[in-house]
Design a protein around this motif. Sequence first.
Motif, PDB file in Angstrom:
ATOM      1  N   PHE A 219      -6.632   2.845   6.799  1.00 23.59           N
ATOM      2  CA  PHE A 219      -5.741   3.045   7.939  1.00 23.59           C
ATOM      3  C   PHE A 219      -5.192   1.733   8.500  1.00 23.59           C
ATOM      4  CE2 PHE A 219      -8.400   7.026   8.433  1.00 23.59           C
ATOM      5  CZ  PHE A 219      -7.413   7.887   7.984  1.00 23.59           C
ATOM      6  N   THR A 220      -5.139   0.689   7.693  1.00 24.14           N
ATOM      7  CA  THR A 220      -4.567  -0.584   8.127  1.00 24.14           C
ATOM      8  C   THR A 220      -3.465  -0.997   7.159  1.00 24.14           C
ATOM      9  OG1 THR A 220      -6.105  -1.962   6.871  1.00 24.14           O
ATOM     10  CG2 THR A 220      -6.778  -1.312   9.108  1.00 24.14           C
ATOM     11  N   VAL A 221      -2.609  -1.896   7.618  1.00 22.53           N
ATOM     12  CA  VAL A 221      -1.507  -2.370   6.777  1.00 22.53           C
ATOM     13  C   VAL A 221      -2.052  -3.081   5.539  1.00 22.53           C
ATOM     14  CG1 VAL A 221       0.463  -3.936   6.670  1.00 22.53           C
ATOM     15  CG2 VAL A 221       0.087  -2.546   8.716  1.00 22.53           C
ATOM     16  N   ASP A 222      -3.001  -4.004   5.738  1.00 24.75           N
ATOM     17  CA  ASP A 222      -3.543  -4.780   4.613  1.00 24.75           C
ATOM     18  C   ASP A 222      -4.216  -3.882   3.583  1.00 24.75           C
ATOM     19  OD1 ASP A 222      -2.629  -7.098   5.739  1.00 24.75           O
ATOM     20  OD2 ASP A 222      -4.563  -7.694   6.591  1.00 24.75           O
ATOM     21  N   SER A 223      -5.022  -2.924   4.069  1.00 32.07           N
ATOM     22  CA  SER A 223      -5.718  -2.039   3.129  1.00 32.07           C
ATOM     23  C   SER A 223      -4.731  -1.132   2.411  1.00 32.07           C
ATOM     24  CB  SER A 223      -6.775  -1.199   3.858  1.00 32.07           C
ATOM     25  OG  SER A 223      -6.172  -0.246   4.731  1.00 32.07           O
ATOM     26  N   GLY A 224      -3.679  -0.737   3.100  1.00 25.97           N
ATOM     27  CA  GLY A 224      -2.661   0.089   2.462  1.00 25.97           C
ATOM     28  C   GLY A 224      -1.967  -0.642   1.332  1.00 25.97           C
ATOM     29  N   GLU A 225      -1.666  -1.914   1.547  1.00 26.52           N
ATOM     30  CA  GLU A 225      -1.004  -2.692   0.491  1.00 26.52           C
ATOM     31  C   GLU A 225      -1.929  -2.890  -0.705  1.00 26.52           C
ATOM     32  OE1 GLU A 225       1.739  -6.703  -0.069  1.00 26.52           O
ATOM     33  OE2 GLU A 225       0.757  -6.307   1.863  1.00 26.52           O
ATOM     34  N   ARG A 226      -3.206  -3.171  -0.436  1.00 28.83           N
ATOM     35  CA  ARG A 226      -4.158  -3.358  -1.545  1.00 28.83           C
ATOM     36  C   ARG A 226      -4.332  -2.078  -2.340  1.00 28.83           C
ATOM     37  NH1 ARG A 226      -7.112  -5.970   2.489  1.00 28.83           N
ATOM     38  NH2 ARG A 226      -8.527  -4.164   2.656  1.00 28.83           N
ATOM     39  N   ALA A 227      -4.527  -0.974  -1.632  1.00 26.52           N
ATOM     40  CA  ALA A 227      -4.761   0.300  -2.320  1.00 26.52           C
ATOM     41  C   ALA A 227      -3.542   0.714  -3.126  1.00 26.52           C
ATOM     42  CB  ALA A 227      -5.114   1.384  -1.299  1.00 26.52           C
ATOM     43  N   ALA A 228      -2.358   0.544  -2.548  1.00 31.26           N
ATOM     44  CA  ALA A 228      -1.143   0.927  -3.259  1.00 31.26           C
ATOM     45  C   ALA A 228      -0.920   0.052  -4.483  1.00 31.26           C
ATOM     46  CB  ALA A 228       0.057   0.834  -2.318  1.00 31.26           C
ATOM     47  N   SER A 229      -1.215  -1.236  -4.377  1.00 29.58           N
ATOM     48  CA  SER A 229      -1.071  -2.136  -5.526  1.00 29.58           C
ATOM     49  C   SER A 229      -1.982  -1.708  -6.657  1.00 29.58           C
ATOM     50  CB  SER A 229      -1.378  -3.576  -5.108  1.00 29.58           C
ATOM     51  OG  SER A 229      -0.439  -4.035  -4.159  1.00 29.58           O
ATOM     52  N   ASN A 230      -3.220  -1.349  -6.322  1.00 35.96           N
ATOM     53  CA  ASN A 230      -4.157  -0.880  -7.347  1.00 35.96           C
ATOM     54  C   ASN A 230      -3.670   0.413  -7.989  1.00 35.96           C
ATOM     55  OD1 ASN A 230      -5.878  -3.030  -6.812  1.00 35.96           O
ATOM     56  ND2 ASN A 230      -7.125  -1.873  -5.345  1.00 35.96           N
ATOM     57  N   LEU A 231      -3.132   1.297  -7.166  1.00 35.62           N
ATOM     58  CA  LEU A 231      -2.637   2.574  -7.687  1.00 35.62           C
ATOM     59  C   LEU A 231      -1.468   2.358  -8.639  1.00 35.62           C
ATOM     60  CD1 LEU A 231      -2.580   5.705  -7.605  1.00 35.62           C
ATOM     61  CD2 LEU A 231      -1.024   5.513  -5.675  1.00 35.62           C
ATOM     62  N   LEU A 232      -0.543   1.501  -8.263  1.00 31.53           N
ATOM     63  CA  LEU A 232       0.631   1.266  -9.095  1.00 31.53           C
ATOM     64  C   LEU A 232       0.263   0.655 -10.441  1.00 31.53           C
ATOM     65  CD1 LEU A 232       3.143  -0.075  -6.420  1.00 31.53           C
ATOM     66  CD2 LEU A 232       3.034   2.219  -7.409  1.00 31.53           C
ATOM     67  N   GLN A 233      -0.766  -0.177 -10.452  1.00 35.56           N
ATOM     68  CA  GLN A 233      -1.216  -0.753 -11.715  1.00 35.56           C
ATOM     69  C   GLN A 233      -1.842   0.308 -12.620  1.00 35.56           C
ATOM     70  OE1 GLN A 233      -3.805  -4.077 -10.907  1.00 35.56           O
ATOM     71  NE2 GLN A 233      -2.275  -5.119  -9.630  1.00 35.56           N
ATOM     72  N   ALA A 234      -2.521   1.279 -11.996  1.00 35.45           N
ATOM     73  CA  ALA A 234      -3.189   2.322 -12.782  1.00 35.45           C
ATOM     74  C   ALA A 234      -2.241   3.412 -13.234  1.00 35.45           C
ATOM     75  CB  ALA A 234      -4.323   2.933 -11.954  1.00 35.45           C
ATOM     76  N   ALA A 235      -1.118   3.559 -12.550  1.00 39.95           N
ATOM     77  CA  ALA A 235      -0.179   4.652 -12.844  1.00 39.95           C
ATOM     78  C   ALA A 235       1.202   4.069 -13.134  1.00 39.95           C
ATOM     79  CB  ALA A 235      -0.111   5.621 -11.673  1.00 39.95           C
ATOM     80  N   PRO A 236       1.563   3.896 -14.403  1.00 44.62           N
ATOM     81  CA  PRO A 236       2.862   3.306 -14.745  1.00 44.62           C
ATOM     82  C   PRO A 236       4.051   4.175 -14.346  1.00 44.62           C
ATOM     83  CG  PRO A 236       1.756   4.130 -16.710  1.00 44.62           C
ATOM     84  CD  PRO A 236       0.754   4.210 -15.598  1.00 44.62           C
ATOM     85  N   GLU A 237       3.805   5.457 -14.117  1.00 44.63           N
ATOM     86  CA  GLU A 237       4.878   6.343 -13.690  1.00 44.63           C
ATOM     87  C   GLU A 237       4.319   7.404 -12.754  1.00 44.63           C
ATOM     88  OE1 GLU A 237       8.395   9.235 -15.536  1.00 44.63           O
ATOM     89  OE2 GLU A 237       7.259   7.894 -16.832  1.00 44.63           O
ATOM     90  N   ILE A 238       5.021   7.633 -11.661  1.00 46.86           N
ATOM     91  CA  ILE A 238       4.604   8.608 -10.654  1.00 46.86           C
ATOM     92  C   ILE A 238       5.818   9.446 -10.277  1.00 46.86           C
ATOM     93  CG2 ILE A 238       3.679   8.925  -8.312  1.00 46.86           C
ATOM     94  CD1 ILE A 238       2.359   6.154  -8.600  1.00 46.86           C
TER      95      ILE A 238
END
Length: 345
Positions: A219-238
């Motif tokens: 629920f924070t800006v920093d954690s949101g950016e980290r989590a989204a970056s990890n997700l994008l690396q794991a999912a080449p297409e969404i």
Amino acid sequence: MSMPRKAALACATLATAGLLASCTSNSADTGDSDGGSTTVSSNDDPGENVVIGFSGPQAGHGWMGAISQFATETAAQYEDVELRVAEGTDDPSTQVSHIETFINDQVDAIVLLPIDGAALTQVAMQAMEAGIPVINVDREFSDDAAARLTLLGDNYGMGVSAGEYACGLIAEHNLGDDAVIAEIAGIDSLPLTQERSQGFADALAACGQDVDNRVAAEFTVDSGERAASNLLQAAPEIDILWNHDDDQGVGVKAAFDNAERDEFFFIGGAGSANAMRWIEAGEMEATVIYPATQAADGIKLARLIAQNRGLSDLVQIEVPRRIVLDAPVVTADNLDQYTPMGFES
């Protein structure tokens, strides 16, 4: 005749709670341009002067700051309400002392968004035993008897709304059974996060879909950016991505922009002003409201309870004991309706 901004906000908060059939002016009945009339809700008529105490957590999050702002603005609409606001805190023992002060001051009602529902249950019970009605907002007490009214957002309903909207996108854009759906949750240990995820999963299952990639943030800006970056690396297409919280969504969107990823429909949650602006700019598909007006609705209803009045739009004489607010989806089509309630992250 148009309504002043504060009157419009009053209507918006009660409309969000599902308590008004329509929004009307606070002025006397007047004819409209078609020769009809505007009906005034008797709930807005002045009544006995009441003192309402309000306590909530520290405003370290955009949504929490909006909770206090809307509560204060709503109380100011009524000449018969004196609002006493305790300083926000994230320490349950300090919040307990705030409620004890309200009890000693013999306020007429207390609106309480507890840091921890269980930790504030006993002092809320003391207020009720002293004859002071308590309106429990957002985080439930561990004993229903500790509140005259429990007023909640719908976390499970948020997930359902997001999932149903995702299913509609899949059908509308012919994404098929193999649509790639991602989810960025909040803090996984919290029941509210679990409820949101369960609602999302249940709604997706109804249209034969499921979540392919899921990460959790804090629920924070920093954690949101980290989590989204990890997700994008794991999912080449969404195809579709739902982020539970628009505050952490600031970081989530920063990760999208940095990675130059925009191939998916982006759905948010809570209803921040950022999300509203992104929707208007075509950078976000939708967001699901988790009302920041909950304490404002609590103020309105505390006023009626303290004045021994009911809801004029209900046949039932008493104010209900439990109200769960809706979790509507905001899109470009209804953006104007919800923009005044958007909160700054």
